[in-house]
Design an enzyme around this catalytic site. Sequence first.
Site, PDB file in Angstrom:
ATOM      1  N   HIS A 134       0.838  -1.244   0.227  1.00  0.00           N
ATOM      2  CA  HIS A 134      -0.185  -0.279  -0.013  1.00  0.00           C
ATOM      3  C   HIS A 134       0.803   1.259  -0.012  1.00  0.00           C
ATOM      4  CE1 HIS A 134       0.676  -1.547   4.125  1.00  0.00           C
ATOM      5  NE2 HIS A 134       0.661  -0.424   4.588  1.00  0.00           N
ATOM      6  N   HIS A 170       1.043   4.907   1.136  1.00  0.00           N
ATOM      7  CA  HIS A 170       0.503   6.011   2.160  1.00  0.00           C
ATOM      8  C   HIS A 170       0.652   7.270   1.269  1.00  0.00           C
ATOM      9  CE1 HIS A 170       0.589   3.544   5.845  1.00  0.00           C
ATOM     10  NE2 HIS A 170       1.333   3.055   5.197  1.00  0.00           N
TER      11      HIS A 170
HETATM   12  P1  AMP Z   1       1.797  -0.103   7.374  1.00  0.00           P
HETATM   13  O1  AMP Z   1       2.247  -0.039   8.659  1.00  0.00           O
HETATM   14  O2  AMP Z   1       2.708   0.584   6.546  1.00  0.00           O
HETATM   15  O3  AMP Z   1       1.520  -1.520   7.002  1.00  0.00           O
HETATM   16  O4  AMP Z   1       0.426   0.547   7.133  1.00  0.00           O
HETATM   17  C1  AMP Z   1      -0.817   0.026   7.498  1.00  0.00           C
HETATM   18  C2  AMP Z   1      -1.763   1.232   7.533  1.00  0.00           C
HETATM   19  O5  AMP Z   1      -3.199   0.524   7.272  1.00  0.00           O
HETATM   20  C3  AMP Z   1      -1.962   1.783   8.949  1.00  0.00           C
HETATM   21  O6  AMP Z   1      -1.646   3.032   8.670  1.00  0.00           O
HETATM   22  C4  AMP Z   1      -3.429   1.436   9.458  1.00  0.00           C
HETATM   23  O7  AMP Z   1      -3.887   2.578  10.092  1.00  0.00           O
HETATM   24  C5  AMP Z   1      -4.172   1.100   8.187  1.00  0.00           C
HETATM   25  N1  AMP Z   1      -5.253   0.370   8.304  1.00  0.00           N
HETATM   26  C6  AMP Z   1      -5.428  -0.750   8.903  1.00  0.00           C
HETATM   27  N2  AMP Z   1      -6.489  -1.459   8.754  1.00  0.00           N
HETATM   28  C7  AMP Z   1      -7.317  -0.503   8.196  1.00  0.00           C
HETATM   29  C8  AMP Z   1      -8.646  -0.506   7.680  1.00  0.00           C
HETATM   30  N3  AMP Z   1      -9.700  -1.381   7.868  1.00  0.00           N
HETATM   31  N4  AMP Z   1      -9.142   0.630   6.840  1.00  0.00           N
HETATM   32  C9  AMP Z   1      -8.096   1.635   6.705  1.00  0.00           C
HETATM   33  N5  AMP Z   1      -6.948   1.606   7.031  1.00  0.00           N
HETATM   34  C10 AMP Z   1      -6.596   0.585   7.702  1.00  0.00           C
END
Ligand code: AMP
Length: 116
Positions: free
Chosen positions: A102, A104
């Site tokens: 993903h 950001h």
């Molecule tokens: P990372 O630490 O780069 O893997 O980021 C994962 C991101 O996914 C974090 O910023 C979380 O806040 C976000 N996240 C996890 N579950 C959800 C969800 N159901 N909807 C939206 N964002 C999410």
Amino acid sequence: MSEAGTIFDKIISKEIPAEIVYEDDYVLGFKDINPQAPIHVLFIPKIRIATHNDIDVENLDYVGKIHLAVNNYAKQIGEDENGYRIVMNCNGNGQQTVFHIHMHFLAGRQLNWPPG
Ligand code: AMP
């Protein structure tokens, strides 16, 4: 790479809700539930690529489509000229927590550098 899916598969299939702000045939963009900036959107490919290490010539097109989606979205919300940050965390030191790549997209305030 593990075959198990993540919560992002369920967001793609609309089994669980998300605040979707962008969608095309390759990419979904939705608001992060724990925003780190006034605008914090996650752009994901509609196929599972677990980490940045798993990007290869077969799935590279999805990564390009993510960049184009970011450009379109930044322009659409009027943040392209102000600027923004795009980040992809990888594995432990990168503090990746969801193993479906993903990007950001962070915008709407002055962002600090280095990130720490
Ligand atoms: P990372 O630490 O780069 O893997 O980021 C994962 C991101 O996914 C974090 O910023 C979380 O806040 C976000 N996240 C996890 N579950 C959800 C969800 N159901 N909807 C939206 N964002 C999410």
